[in-house]
Each structure stands twice: as C-alpha cells, then as structure tokens.
Design a protein around this motif. Structure first.
Motif, PDB file in Angstrom:
ATOM      1  N   ARG A 184       8.289  -1.429  -5.476  1.00 51.57           N
ATOM      2  CA  ARG A 184       8.360  -2.788  -5.985  1.00 51.57           C
ATOM      3  C   ARG A 184       9.568  -2.939  -6.899  1.00 51.57           C
ATOM      4  NH1 ARG A 184       3.407  -5.695  -5.436  1.00 51.57           N
ATOM      5  NH2 ARG A 184       4.451  -7.400  -6.544  1.00 51.57           N
ATOM      6  N   ARG A 185      10.291  -4.013  -6.710  1.00 53.73           N
ATOM      7  CA  ARG A 185      11.476  -4.296  -7.533  1.00 53.73           C
ATOM      8  C   ARG A 185      11.075  -4.748  -8.923  1.00 53.73           C
ATOM      9  NH1 ARG A 185      14.737  -8.922  -5.709  1.00 53.73           N
ATOM     10  NH2 ARG A 185      15.909  -8.379  -7.584  1.00 53.73           N
ATOM     11  N   GLU A 186      11.975  -4.511  -9.850  1.00 53.19           N
ATOM     12  CA  GLU A 186      11.851  -5.104 -11.182  1.00 53.19           C
ATOM     13  C   GLU A 186      12.816  -6.284 -11.252  1.00 53.19           C
ATOM     14  OE1 GLU A 186      12.406  -2.361 -14.317  1.00 53.19           O
ATOM     15  OE2 GLU A 186      10.825  -0.999 -13.667  1.00 53.19           O
ATOM     16  N   ARG A 187      12.264  -7.444 -11.608  1.00 50.28           N
ATOM     17  CA  ARG A 187      13.095  -8.641 -11.733  1.00 50.28           C
ATOM     18  C   ARG A 187      12.882  -9.284 -13.088  1.00 50.28           C
ATOM     19  NH1 ARG A 187      11.187 -12.373  -8.948  1.00 50.28           N
ATOM     20  NH2 ARG A 187       9.557 -11.444  -7.663  1.00 50.28           N
ATOM     21  N   LYS A 188      13.971  -9.727 -13.690  1.00 44.87           N
ATOM     22  CA  LYS A 188      13.928 -10.405 -14.987  1.00 44.87           C
ATOM     23  C   LYS A 188      13.182  -9.577 -16.029  1.00 44.87           C
ATOM     24  CE  LYS A 188      13.964 -14.898 -12.701  1.00 44.87           C
ATOM     25  NZ  LYS A 188      13.244 -16.169 -12.471  1.00 44.87           N
ATOM     26  N   GLY A 189      13.354  -8.263 -15.910  1.00 44.13           N
ATOM     27  CA  GLY A 189      12.768  -7.376 -16.901  1.00 44.13           C
ATOM     28  C   GLY A 189      11.294  -7.125 -16.725  1.00 44.13           C
ATOM     29  N   VAL A 190      10.703  -7.703 -15.659  1.00 43.28           N
ATOM     30  CA  VAL A 190       9.268  -7.520 -15.439  1.00 43.28           C
ATOM     31  C   VAL A 190       9.055  -7.005 -14.032  1.00 43.28           C
ATOM     32  CG1 VAL A 190       7.020  -8.652 -15.391  1.00 43.28           C
ATOM     33  CG2 VAL A 190       8.761  -9.408 -17.013  1.00 43.28           C
TER      34      VAL A 190
ATOM     35  N   GLN B 188       0.824  -1.215   0.000  1.00 40.76           N
ATOM     36  CA  GLN B 188       0.000   0.000   0.000  1.00 40.76           C
ATOM     37  C   GLN B 188       0.856   1.262   0.000  1.00 40.76           C
ATOM     38  OE1 GLN B 188      -2.563  -0.288   3.394  1.00 40.76           O
ATOM     39  NE2 GLN B 188      -3.781  -1.979   2.554  1.00 40.76           N
ATOM     40  N   CYS B 189       2.077   1.135   0.531  1.00 40.43           N
ATOM     41  CA  CYS B 189       2.935   2.314   0.682  1.00 40.43           C
ATOM     42  C   CYS B 189       3.947   2.475  -0.450  1.00 40.43           C
ATOM     43  CB  CYS B 189       3.683   2.238   2.016  1.00 40.43           C
ATOM     44  SG  CYS B 189       2.603   2.275   3.467  1.00 40.43           S
ATOM     45  N   CYS B 190       3.940   1.561  -1.412  1.00 44.28           N
ATOM     46  CA  CYS B 190       4.923   1.625  -2.489  1.00 44.28           C
ATOM     47  C   CYS B 190       4.785   2.901  -3.322  1.00 44.28           C
ATOM     48  CB  CYS B 190       4.776   0.408  -3.398  1.00 44.28           C
ATOM     49  SG  CYS B 190       5.558  -1.074  -2.735  1.00 44.28           S
ATOM     50  N   THR B 191       5.929   3.446  -3.688  1.00 44.32           N
ATOM     51  CA  THR B 191       6.004   4.623  -4.551  1.00 44.32           C
ATOM     52  C   THR B 191       6.816   4.257  -5.795  1.00 44.32           C
ATOM     53  OG1 THR B 191       7.949   5.360  -3.298  1.00 44.32           O
ATOM     54  CG2 THR B 191       5.795   6.246  -2.626  1.00 44.32           C
ATOM     55  N   ALA B 192       7.069   5.217  -6.644  1.00 42.26           N
ATOM     56  CA  ALA B 192       7.838   4.954  -7.861  1.00 42.26           C
ATOM     57  C   ALA B 192       9.273   4.575  -7.515  1.00 42.26           C
ATOM     58  CB  ALA B 192       7.824   6.187  -8.760  1.00 42.26           C
ATOM     59  N   PRO B 193       9.881   3.680  -8.278  1.00 38.89           N
ATOM     60  CA  PRO B 193      11.278   3.299  -8.025  1.00 38.89           C
ATOM     61  C   PRO B 193      12.200   4.516  -7.976  1.00 38.89           C
ATOM     62  CG  PRO B 193      10.305   1.835  -9.643  1.00 38.89           C
ATOM     63  CD  PRO B 193       9.315   2.941  -9.427  1.00 38.89           C
ATOM     64  N   LEU B 194      13.212   4.439  -7.131  1.00 38.06           N
ATOM     65  CA  LEU B 194      14.153   5.535  -6.960  1.00 38.06           C
ATOM     66  C   LEU B 194      15.282   5.394  -7.978  1.00 38.06           C
ATOM     67  CD1 LEU B 194      14.575   7.942  -4.951  1.00 38.06           C
ATOM     68  CD2 LEU B 194      16.175   6.448  -3.730  1.00 38.06           C
ATOM     69  N   ALA B 195      15.530   6.451  -8.725  1.00 36.28           N
ATOM     70  CA  ALA B 195      16.617   6.438  -9.696  1.00 36.28           C
ATOM     71  C   ALA B 195      17.964   6.506  -8.979  1.00 36.28           C
ATOM     72  CB  ALA B 195      16.471   7.623 -10.650  1.00 36.28           C
TER      73      ALA B 195
ATOM     74  N   GLY C  75      21.246   7.651  -7.419  1.00 32.69           N
ATOM     75  CA  GLY C  75      21.698   8.982  -7.038  1.00 32.69           C
ATOM     76  C   GLY C  75      20.588   9.930  -6.637  1.00 32.69           C
ATOM     77  N   GLU C  76      19.350   9.500  -6.779  1.00 29.07           N
ATOM     78  CA  GLU C  76      18.219  10.370  -6.452  1.00 29.07           C
ATOM     79  C   GLU C  76      17.934  10.303  -4.946  1.00 29.07           C
ATOM     80  OE1 GLU C  76      13.472  10.894  -7.703  1.00 29.07           O
ATOM     81  OE2 GLU C  76      14.692   9.253  -8.500  1.00 29.07           O
ATOM     82  N   THR C  77      17.476  11.426  -4.388  1.00 29.91           N
ATOM     83  CA  THR C  77      17.092  11.493  -2.978  1.00 29.91           C
ATOM     84  C   THR C  77      15.577  11.375  -2.860  1.00 29.91           C
ATOM     85  OG1 THR C  77      18.972  12.924  -2.444  1.00 29.91           O
ATOM     86  CG2 THR C  77      17.157  12.889  -0.867  1.00 29.91           C
ATOM     87  N   PRO C  78      15.074  10.549  -1.951  1.00 36.20           N
ATOM     88  CA  PRO C  78      13.622  10.386  -1.845  1.00 36.20           C
ATOM     89  C   PRO C  78      12.918  11.693  -1.477  1.00 36.20           C
ATOM     90  CG  PRO C  78      14.772   8.658  -0.638  1.00 36.20           C
ATOM     91  CD  PRO C  78      15.800   9.667  -1.028  1.00 36.20           C
ATOM     92  N   LYS C  79      11.732  11.870  -2.008  1.00 42.06           N
ATOM     93  CA  LYS C  79      10.897  12.993  -1.595  1.00 42.06           C
ATOM     94  C   LYS C  79      10.419  12.745  -0.166  1.00 42.06           C
ATOM     95  CE  LYS C  79       9.141  13.520  -6.317  1.00 42.06           C
ATOM     96  NZ  LYS C  79       7.925  13.406  -7.178  1.00 42.06           N
ATOM     97  N   PRO C  80      10.303  13.782   0.642  1.00 37.50           N
ATOM     98  CA  PRO C  80       9.858  13.588   2.031  1.00 37.50           C
ATOM     99  C   PRO C  80       8.549  12.817   2.137  1.00 37.50           C
ATOM    100  CG  PRO C  80      10.678  15.820   1.718  1.00 37.50           C
ATOM    101  CD  PRO C  80      10.649  15.194   0.358  1.00 37.50           C
ATOM    102  N   GLU C  81       7.607  13.092   1.217  1.00 34.41           N
ATOM    103  CA  GLU C  81       6.307  12.426   1.302  1.00 34.41           C
ATOM    104  C   GLU C  81       6.388  10.941   0.940  1.00 34.41           C
ATOM    105  OE1 GLU C  81       6.377  14.691  -2.719  1.00 34.41           O
ATOM    106  OE2 GLU C  81       7.075  14.972  -0.644  1.00 34.41           O
ATOM    107  N   ASP C  82       7.495  10.533   0.282  1.00 35.64           N
ATOM    108  CA  ASP C  82       7.647   9.123  -0.072  1.00 35.64           C
ATOM    109  C   ASP C  82       8.234   8.290   1.065  1.00 35.64           C
ATOM    110  OD1 ASP C  82       6.592   9.598  -2.527  1.00 35.64           O
ATOM    111  OD2 ASP C  82       8.500   9.518  -3.633  1.00 35.64           O
TER     112      ASP C  82
ATOM    113  N   ASN D 297       7.241   7.002   3.732  1.00 38.21           N
ATOM    114  CA  ASN D 297       5.931   6.819   4.359  1.00 38.21           C
ATOM    115  C   ASN D 297       5.770   5.518   5.140  1.00 38.21           C
ATOM    116  OD1 ASN D 297       5.969   5.086   2.210  1.00 38.21           O
ATOM    117  ND2 ASN D 297       4.112   5.877   1.211  1.00 38.21           N
ATOM    118  N   VAL D 298       6.875   4.814   5.385  1.00 38.94           N
ATOM    119  CA  VAL D 298       6.823   3.596   6.194  1.00 38.94           C
ATOM    120  C   VAL D 298       7.826   3.706   7.335  1.00 38.94           C
ATOM    121  CG1 VAL D 298       7.192   1.099   6.255  1.00 38.94           C
ATOM    122  CG2 VAL D 298       6.155   2.141   4.242  1.00 38.94           C
ATOM    123  N   ASP D 299       7.359   3.573   8.570  1.00 36.98           N
ATOM    124  CA  ASP D 299       8.264   3.476   9.709  1.00 36.98           C
ATOM    125  C   ASP D 299       8.587   1.991   9.882  1.00 36.98           C
ATOM    126  OD1 ASP D 299       9.638   3.416  12.076  1.00 36.98           O
ATOM    127  OD2 ASP D 299       8.074   4.375  13.283  1.00 36.98           O
ATOM    128  N   TYR D 300       9.693   1.578   9.289  1.00 35.51           N
ATOM    129  CA  TYR D 300      10.044   0.150   9.283  1.00 35.51           C
ATOM    130  C   TYR D 300      10.238  -0.375  10.697  1.00 35.51           C
ATOM    131  CZ  TYR D 300      11.981  -4.188   7.381  1.00 35.51           C
ATOM    132  OH  TYR D 300      12.193  -5.509   7.038  1.00 35.51           O
TER     133      TYR D 300
END
Length: 531
Positions: free
Chosen positions: A522-528, A163-170, A172-179, A181-184
């Motif tokens: 969500r991770r991308e694995r085997k191209g999918v 439910q908390c997944c956001t777009a994959p992080l590129a 060198g990119e820094t996460p947006k504060p709003e992303d 969103n999970v206190d692990y």
C-alpha cells in the motif's frame, strides 16, 4: 513375397508423384513466377518455393521480432510463395486503409467455424452488416454506461491485491522471494475475462472470486465438461499459428498433427475451447427467452435499438460470442501486463505518471472506499494515455501481420503493381519498431505521444489494426486499461524480483505471456498510509 513384388511399383510410383507434387511442382511455379514476386528478397532461400521456412520461424515464438530485423534492410520481404511482408509504413493505407480494395485472406476462411464473426468475415457487405449490427453495442455512450461492470471487477482485483500486500520496499532494496506473491499477468487476465463476460453476456464467471479459470463447455450433443479457459484459448491459438501457413494444406495438417503428442495436447485444448462459447451463448439465450432484458452485448445481437429481432442464426450468435470472449479478453490482459511491466522497469516514468494521477484526484475530499478511480476523472490525462499507447507500441498485443488479399485486378503498393490473389501484411511489431517514425524504437518513451508530435504518429499506430477492419472493441479496452491502471497506481506500489527481470513472450497471433510475479504494498500518500 508376391505382394511385395506387386506393390513395389505402386509404392515407387506414389513416391515419384509425391516428389513431383511437393518438390518439382513448387520449383516450377517459383521459376514461372506468374505473380512477379521473385523481384522481392526472400525471408529464407526457400521462401519463394515453400511455406515451411515461415512455419519453422513460427515455431521459434518470435516471428515478428525476426521480421523487424530483416525490415531494417528490406522494405518488402517475400515470406512465402504467395505472401509479402511490408516494413515501409507508407503501405499501411494501401493495405489496411478505409478505401483499400484488399480483403482478409484465406487464413480467415480456414480458421473460421460454421459461421463468420465480425473479425474473420471476408465479404465486405457482410462485414458492413455485422459492423452496423454491433456498432451501437460498442458505442462510447454504452461503454460508459457499463463502467459499473468494470468498476465491480476492479474492486475484486484490488481485494486480492489488498490480501497480498507486504511491507513497503525501501529504495534500492530487493524483494524477498516470498513477497513476490502476485502473478499480475494471471490476475489481470481473470479481470478481463470476468469483465467482458459481464459486459457482453451479463455472465458472472467469478474467476476473480475463485482465483482460477475453470469453466464449463458444451459439446454438440448437449453434454457438458469442465476445462481451463485460458489454456484452452491460448493453446488453440498457438496451434493455429504454428501450422496455418500452407493455407491449402492446413485442414489436413491440423488433423494429422494430433498424432504427435506436442500438437495433440494443443489439439485437445482446441476442442475444449470450441465448447466454451457454445455454453456461454446457450446460458445467455435461455435468459433471453425467459424474458430478461439485460443491458449487454448479447441484447444488441438479438434485437436492434427499436426492439426488432435481428433473427441471426445460432451459429452466427456463437461465433460472435466466441470472438468477444477471445479478442475481448486476451489483448487487453496482455496490454495491462505490459504497461505495468514497463512502468516498474522505468521508475522515473512511473513517478511522473503517479504524480499526474494524484494531482488529478487531489481535490477529492476522500477517495472512493473501494479504491476504484472513476473513468471520467482520468480518461483525459495525457501522460496516462501516453503510457498506455507507448506500451501498446512497444509490444502490441497482436504483433502478427494481419494478412490481406489483393483484389482480382491487383493493386499498386509503394508504386509497385501487385497482382490479384497475393497476401500482403504489415506486422504491428514491425511497424512500431521503424526508427524513421519512432526514434529509439526499442525504448519506452511515453513523451513521444504528447502534443502535436503524438498526433502525427497516429497513422502509424497499429495496435488496433487500421481502417474499416480496425478493432471495434478498442474503446472497451481503453476503458478497462485506464480504470485499472489509475486505480492500482493510486493505491499500491509494485516491484519485480530484480531490475533485470524479463517476462517470457511467445508469439502466436497474440503474445502468450509467462507469469509476472510482483511484490505489492500500500502506498503512503500525503503522509498517511492509504486505506
């Protein structure tokens, strides 16, 4: 006026008596040195006279970190009038080994309830009885039979992460504060609480479902109340860790400290905690008496493997439920938080581990829909276990030295005779930062645990203590840690707010960890894209 004149001599006499008892007497005892402890360097100039310096150190929340620095210079340090801390790891066998004559010291007596549980019982025969009673419940074959309960809680944890997944992080990119969103930290603690309650009591706490840890407690008069589980547990532990050190005065100090708001708030949480295991045990006992035969820890408490009743007193049952819910949840949650923290901070190590997990599962035609990885598929992965153990080494969930009292006749430790009645300890944090055994001890290096080199380190690994009093629940902990870590790394990517971010740590007996906000995708694995 007359009252003042009459009472002043008594007040003066009382003041003299108090000064003599609290100042002069300890100084006399120190110079008398009946136990011969003056030959050891003091942690503080007053450590040989009073426990106050150690209490002050405890209030700083980094007691073992401070001791680790001192032990770089001194193999043995006097931390109190009658207590020694060891940094030389050769002392582990003497203090904690299977054949040690040492027993748990007075700190376990003054913090116990009406009955001892497995972790605080001092008498060796009583401990052997309890260990025999509970060993079948903690056997590996039982744990793997209970894996479905761990899997069920992993499904619930991952449902929240989904439910908390956001777009994959590129890169060198820094996460947006709003992303972030999970206190692990919070959610893995919900996991361990829900899991141990199900494994131990067939109880559905539902913290993962509800997203909070409100729970019911029961007073001695039978009335119930609501409280926050984690605050109650951790603040109770914190108060003990701050005030316990003058053992003989702890019961008195613990009570009068409640008039001070700082301690009074922790005291209220401590009262709340006392009723939680009572209510949980009460509910499970009601089901037992109704004839339910459930495959859990409580059943092993009530009956032996042949179905004969163990006839335990109610206080002992509550005590065992209490330590199960405490030690069975807190330390594993700390370990789960720490290992993901270390992996995110060390991307090459994370990459190697993910590749090992993926390779172990590449022959599967299709992953389980739930995303939960079966324990049998990953329990023997060497790098996965190494990553877990290295995190446990770097920040052992229980960093405090577990004190042991020397027998009446005394013992020899590192070639020195220590008289009877002295408290000895080795902090796991101190042991694990010993450069002679663990080179580059401040760095996260899982490779040190691989192959024959890793086997040679095991005698110095104190994350679960050592000897006959070692943690009976270590197999449950490894089961939970392994399944959760493999499952989430197979499915998700994680990021912290920035590469320099650090989690807050406050030492009690265990660590109290601050929040750990992460970005998850969500991770991308085997191209999918997985899922």
């Amino acid at each position: 006026m007359t009252v003042s004149i009459v009472s002043s001599p008594y007040a003066a006499a009382l003041g003299v008596c108090l000064f003599a008892y609290f100042v002069i007497y300890p100084v006399v005892v120190y110079f008398r040195d009946r136990n011969g402890l003056r030959r050891y360097p003091n942690m503080h100039p007053l450590s040989g006279i009073s426990a106050i310096p150690f209490m002050v150190l405890a209030h700083g929340g980094a007691r073992s970190t401070y001791l680790a620095k001192l032990h770089q210079k001194y193999p043995v340090i006097r931390t109190g009038p009658n207590s020694l801390s060891y940094g030389d790891l050769r002392a582990i066998k003497d203090i904690y080994g299977h054949n040690t004559p040492c027993t748990k010291d007075g700190s376990y007596v003054i913090t116990s309830g009406s009955h001892y549980h497995l972790a605080d019982v001092i008498d060796k025969h009583d401990h052997a009885r309890k260990r025999k009673l509970l060993s079948s419940a903690y056997a590996i074959k039982n744990l793997e039979g209970w894996e479905h309960k761990v899997a069920d809680k992993t499904v619930k944890l991952m449902a929240h992460l989904d439910q908390c997944c956001t777009a994959p992080l590129a890169p060198g990119e820094t996460p947006k504060p709003e992303d972030l969103n999970v206190d692990y930290r919070k959610w893995t603690n919900f996991f361990t609480l829900d899991a141990i309650a199900d494994i131990g009591l067939s109880e559905k706490l539902g913290f993962l479902d509800r997203g909070h840890d409100r729970v019911v407690g029961r007073k001695t008069n039978g009335t119930t109340y609501e409280c926050d589980f984690r605050d109650s547990l951790y603040q109770n532990a914190r108060k003990q860790s701050l005030l316990i050190w003058p053992y003989e005065w702890y019961p008195f100090i613990n009570k009068i400290s409640n008039v001070i708001p700082f301690y009074g708030r922790m005291g209220k949480f401590a009262q709340d905690w006392e009723g939680i295991p009572v209510e949980l045990a009460h509910r499970r006992l009601r089901r037992y008496r109704a004839g339910e035969k459930l495959d859990d820890f409580f059943q092993a408490l009530m009956e032996d493997k042949n179905g004969h009743p163990n006839n335990l007193e109610w206080g002992e049952i509550v005590a065992e439920v209490s330590i199960m819910m405490n030690a069975g949840s807190a330390t594993t949650a700390i370990a789960m938080t720490n290992v993901l923290f270390q992996l995110i901070k060390n991307p090459p190590i994370m990459k190697t581990l993910v590749e090992e997990i993926d390779a172990a599962l590449e022959d599967d035609d299709e992953d389980d829909e739930s995303g939960v990885i079966a324990y049998d598929k990953v329990k023997h992965l060497p790098y996965l276990r190494a990553c877990l153990d290295e995190s446990l080494r770097l920040f052992p969930p229980t960093p405090q030295g577990l004190p042991r009292e020397t027998p009446p006749d005394g013992i020899n430790v590192l070639g020195d005779y220590i008289p009877g009645g002295v408290s000895l300890s080795i902090s796991a944090f101190v042991a694990h930062r010993n450069e002679s055994i663990f080179p580059q001890a401040d760095k996260y290096i899982p490779e040190r645990w691989l192959g024959e080199e890793g086997k040679t380190l095991q005698p110095y690994f104190l994350a679960f203590s050592a000897g006959a009093r070692g943690c009976i629940g270590r197999n449950i902990s490894y089961l939970e840690q392994t399944v959760v870590l493999a499952s989430v790394l197979r499915r998700y990517g994680f990021a912290l707010s920035n590469p320099d971010w650090q989690i807050e740590r406050l030492e009690t007996m265990n660590w109290i960890l601050g929040e750990m906000p992460v970005k998850v995708w969500r991770r991308e694995r085997k191209g999918v894209l997985s899922g």
